[in-house]
Design a protein around this motif. Structure first.
Motif, PDB file in Angstrom:
ATOM      1  N   ASN A 189      -3.297   1.066  -2.453  1.00 52.31           N
ATOM      2  CA  ASN A 189      -2.124   0.238  -2.735  1.00 52.31           C
ATOM      3  C   ASN A 189      -0.867   1.080  -2.953  1.00 52.31           C
ATOM      4  O   ASN A 189       0.220   0.695  -2.532  1.00 52.31           O
ATOM      5  N   GLU A 190      -1.000   2.232  -3.609  1.00 55.71           N
ATOM      6  CA  GLU A 190       0.154   3.106  -3.844  1.00 55.71           C
ATOM      7  C   GLU A 190       0.720   3.632  -2.529  1.00 55.71           C
ATOM      8  O   GLU A 190       1.935   3.747  -2.358  1.00 55.71           O
ATOM      9  N   LYS A 247       2.670   0.778  -0.784  1.00 59.92           N
ATOM     10  CA  LYS A 247       3.986   0.589  -1.412  1.00 59.92           C
ATOM     11  C   LYS A 247       4.966   1.664  -0.953  1.00 59.92           C
ATOM     12  O   LYS A 247       6.141   1.381  -0.680  1.00 59.92           O
ATOM     13  N   GLY A 252      -8.644  -4.238   3.772  1.00 62.98           N
ATOM     14  CA  GLY A 252      -7.915  -3.017   3.466  1.00 62.98           C
ATOM     15  C   GLY A 252      -7.222  -2.479   4.707  1.00 62.98           C
ATOM     16  O   GLY A 252      -7.365  -3.003   5.819  1.00 62.98           O
TER      17      GLY A 252
END
Length: 148
Positions: free
Chosen positions: A87-88, A91, A64
């Protein structure tokens, strides 16, 4: 609102942006006692601590990414985790060109191409669990030969 709820909302709903003194790092693994080994952008690895406000709210996984604040001194601990990236968040940081290029190239190198077996038996692709005792099944013809 409790401290745990505030930390959870901050983690989930706010996109973190690293300040000039903060750095993005990859987690290499946990070392116990809320210590994690991290790898910085320049390739150096050090220990980072997870502050009490994030404990039992978020779990840091190996592989991570986190935002860390480097700590000065001669301790073994070289940084403190300021934010755990989901993850958001990653991105969003990539879309805004804040994400370091060093982590993009290493991530692509670790991805493997799917293995395609041409002409091989399907039994070769079956996973074999070494933790279980394998029992060989015999056919009825072999059983008759053993009786003779």
């Amino acid at each position: 609102m409790s401290r745990r709820q505030k930390s959870a909302r901050q983690l989930l709903y706010n996109t973190p942006y690293p300040t000039p003194e903060e750095k993005i790092a990859r987690v290499l693994g946990g070392r116990g006692k809320h210590l994690y080994e991290i790898q910085l952008i320049d390739g150096t690895s050090t220990l980072a601590t997870l502050p009490p406000r994030f404990r039992n709210v978020v779990w840091v996984k190996r592989g991570g990414y986190v935002i860390v604040l480097p700590v000065e001194g001669e301790n073994k601990i070289g940084a403190e985790i300021v934010h755990v990236l989901l993850n958001e968040h990653i991105k969003q940081l990539r879309a805004e060109s804040i994400w370091p290029k060093e982590f993009d190239s290493s991530q692509e190198a670790t991805k493997e191409e799917p293995r395609i077996s041409e002409g091989a038996d399907e039994e070769d692709d079956i996973f074999i669990n070494d933790n279980r005792v394998t029992v060989e099944e015999s056919s009825p013809e072999e059983d008759e030969d053993e009786d003779d």
